[in-house]
Design an enzyme around this catalytic site. Structure first.
Site, PDB file in Angstrom:
ATOM      1  N   CYS A  66       0.847  -1.193   0.000  1.00 39.00           N
ATOM      2  CA  CYS A  66       0.000   0.000   0.000  1.00 39.00           C
ATOM      3  C   CYS A  66       0.878   1.235   0.000  1.00 39.00           C
ATOM      4  CB  CYS A  66      -0.895  -0.013   1.243  1.00 39.00           C
ATOM      5  SG  CYS A  66      -2.121   1.314   1.254  1.00 39.00           S
ATOM      6  N   CYS A 117      -0.401   1.454  10.374  1.00 41.25           N
ATOM      7  CA  CYS A 117      -0.842   0.304   9.585  1.00 41.25           C
ATOM      8  C   CYS A 117       0.338  -0.519   9.067  1.00 41.25           C
ATOM      9  CB  CYS A 117      -1.691   0.796   8.417  1.00 41.25           C
ATOM     10  SG  CYS A 117      -2.340  -0.554   7.411  1.00 41.25           S
ATOM     11  N   LEU A 156     -11.605   7.061   9.505  1.00 41.06           N
ATOM     12  CA  LEU A 156     -11.498   8.461   9.912  1.00 41.06           C
ATOM     13  C   LEU A 156     -10.364   8.652  10.936  1.00 41.06           C
ATOM     14  CD1 LEU A 156     -12.770  11.222   9.441  1.00 41.06           C
ATOM     15  CD2 LEU A 156     -14.329  10.771  11.325  1.00 41.06           C
ATOM     16  N   ASN A 182      -4.398  -2.411  16.852  1.00 33.28           N
ATOM     17  CA  ASN A 182      -3.529  -3.589  16.878  1.00 33.28           C
ATOM     18  C   ASN A 182      -2.102  -3.103  17.025  1.00 33.28           C
ATOM     19  OD1 ASN A 182      -5.340  -5.848  16.293  1.00 33.28           O
ATOM     20  ND2 ASN A 182      -5.653  -4.786  14.350  1.00 33.28           N
TER      21      ASN A 182
HETATM   22  N1  SAH Z   1      -6.992   1.179   2.800  1.00 29.09           N
HETATM   23  C1  SAH Z   1      -8.283   0.941   3.337  1.00 29.09           C
HETATM   24  C2  SAH Z   1      -8.559  -0.519   3.708  1.00 29.09           C
HETATM   25  C3  SAH Z   1      -7.485  -1.279   4.436  1.00 29.09           C
HETATM   26  S1  SAH Z   1      -7.210  -0.957   6.141  1.00 29.09           S
HETATM   27  C4  SAH Z   1      -8.565   1.851   4.512  1.00 29.09           C
HETATM   28  O1  SAH Z   1      -7.673   2.580   4.894  1.00 29.09           O
HETATM   29  O2  SAH Z   1      -9.679   1.876   4.992  1.00 29.09           O
HETATM   30  C5  SAH Z   1      -8.611  -1.587   6.993  1.00 29.09           C
HETATM   31  C6  SAH Z   1      -8.889  -0.876   8.303  1.00 29.09           C
HETATM   32  O3  SAH Z   1      -7.947  -1.242   9.327  1.00 29.09           O
HETATM   33  C7  SAH Z   1      -8.814   0.625   8.185  1.00 29.09           C
HETATM   34  O4  SAH Z   1      -9.860   1.217   8.910  1.00 29.09           O
HETATM   35  C8  SAH Z   1      -7.481   0.919   8.836  1.00 29.09           C
HETATM   36  O5  SAH Z   1      -7.374   2.254   9.220  1.00 29.09           O
HETATM   37  C9  SAH Z   1      -7.467  -0.085   9.966  1.00 29.09           C
HETATM   38  N2  SAH Z   1      -6.164  -0.356  10.551  1.00 29.09           N
HETATM   39  C10 SAH Z   1      -4.959  -0.410   9.946  1.00 29.09           C
HETATM   40  N3  SAH Z   1      -3.988  -0.662  10.834  1.00 29.09           N
HETATM   41  C11 SAH Z   1      -4.577  -0.810  12.037  1.00 29.09           C
HETATM   42  C12 SAH Z   1      -4.090  -1.074  13.362  1.00 29.09           C
HETATM   43  N4  SAH Z   1      -2.797  -1.247  13.607  1.00 29.09           N
HETATM   44  N5  SAH Z   1      -5.005  -1.136  14.343  1.00 29.09           N
HETATM   45  C13 SAH Z   1      -6.319  -0.950  14.103  1.00 29.09           C
HETATM   46  N6  SAH Z   1      -6.830  -0.709  12.888  1.00 29.09           N
HETATM   47  C14 SAH Z   1      -5.967  -0.610  11.864  1.00 29.09           C
END
Ligand code: SAH
Length: 350
Positions: A111, A118, A214, A289
């Site tokens: 990504c 993330c 968000l 997470n």
């Molecule tokens: N790119 C898209 C879909 C993939 S991420 C997006 O941003 O929505 C899917 C979800 O997981 C998103 O809401 C993202 O913000 C969340 N996410 C990513 N890493 C995370 C983490 N470490 N803890 C909690 N949620 C997380």
């Protein structure tokens, strides 16, 4: 060069077959085989041998291989690491709920959005997935696990709206009555908030659920967490969400991962409620997470933040965690696989 036949819609296959002097109904026959998981043209026994050979000469069928499969002992969640035709790996997670099985799929290899919390983004961006490769995750997860899939969430690795055309094509493929026939109302698409693409999606007027990641109601915090926010800002994003609702009539789900002392204050809950005023939708609170090497820690204010939102009349739910024993959070398996192969390449045997 051979063409990827599973990325074609039924009518496109029919048109190609017609150009080869074949009757149009062959399009439906081939489409049906592909969407049942046929891995070679030889399996398509209702086609003549000559036609199968012609197809073989001009088209290829994508077939992902199971590179790793982890099954949660806690809740039966299954995480797949698939190896694609070009050697890249992607993740898919199958989650079992009372209302049916749901599959969380990837839309890109890696990504480029750079969200700081993330894991998917840390190993960088490689390429977008083809419609067939997005579909295969649903199809082969169902075939391999033997579990019928009724719901899809586009919440795995990648930003779906950064791969707009292929994702839209995938939606038409998976929704087709001669294919997996999964209804749009059973599909959720999650985006970090590409404002122009949300506008395009509104025009497409699909009945899917839009989830917007968000994570903060103010530009200062959101721009630190999600670099995409620097190009449009929360106000423009909310305007796009409002327009999306007005066009499609579909409520939006706002994802909010609570991070200790970053986005979990009462003042931020108050501002979030203000931003959502008059917008039908709900907030989905997520426990962060923990990811390696990150200074960001999960908030301890989940219940307090939820209560504060509810005091303003905003509905907020807390997302249940599944597969916590198998690293089911997105991006983590691919990343550990990359680290592993990196070690192999350098001869490090640790
Ligand atoms: N790119 C898209 C879909 C993939 S991420 C997006 O941003 O929505 C899917 C979800 O997981 C998103 O809401 C993202 O913000 C969340 N996410 C990513 N890493 C995370 C983490 N470490 N803890 C909690 N949620 C997380």
């Amino acid at each position: 060069m051979k063409e990827d036949i599973k990325s074609l819609e039924e009518a496109e296959i029919a048109a190609r077959l017609k150009a080869m002097g074949e009757p149009a109904f062959r399009g439906k026959q081939i489409f049906t085989w592909l969407h049942k998981g046929a891995v070679s043209f030889d399996e398509m026994t209702n086609l003549s041998k000559a036609l199968r050979e012609k197809l073989e000469a001009n088209y290829f069928i994508t077939v992902p291989k199971v590179e790793r499969k982890l099954v949660s002992a806690l809740d039966g969640t299954i995480k797949y690491l698939w190896r694609l035709g070009d050697g890249n790996c992607i993740e898919t997670v199958l989650m079992k709920y009372h209302h049916g099985n749901s599959v969380c799929i990837s839309t890109e290899v890696g990504c480029k959005m750079g969200c700081v919390f993330c894991a998917s983004t840390q190993a960088g961006f490689v390429r977008r997935l083809a419609p067939s490769e997005i579909l295969d995750q649903v199809l082969f997860t169902q075939l391999d696990s033997g579990e019928p899939i009724s719901n899809i969430v586009l919440m795995g690795i990648g930003e779906p709206l950064d791969n707009y055309d292929n994702v839209l094509k995938f939606l038409r493929l998976v929704n087709h009555p001669d294919g997996m026939n999964i209804g749009m109302r059973h599909i959720s698409l999650s985006t970090c908030g590409l404002v122009d693409q949300i506008g395009r999606l509104a025009e497409a007027d699909l009945q899917l659920t839009l989830s917007v990641s968000l994570h903060a109601p103010d530009d200062e915090t959101r721009s630190k967490l999600l670099p995409i926010n620097r190009s449009a800002g929360v106000e423009k994003l909310m305007a796009a969400c409002r327009a999306y609702f007005e066009k499609t009539g579909r409520r939006i789900s706002f994802e909010y991962a609570l991070i200790d002392s970053v986005n979990d204050s009462d003042a931020q809950a108050d501002l979030l409620a203000k931003r959502l005023k008059g917008m039908p939708g709900h907030v989905n609170l997520i426990g962060l997470n923990d990811i390696k090497e990150s200074p960001l820690k999960p908030s301890k204010r989940m219940a307090a933040f939820q209560k504060r939102l509810e005091s303003h009349g905003v509905t907020a739910t807390v997302r249940r965690k599944l597969g916590s024993d198998i690293n089911a959070a997105c991006g983590q398996l691919r990343r550990s696989q990359l680290e592993q192969s990196g070690k192999e390449n350098t001869g490090d045997t640790q």
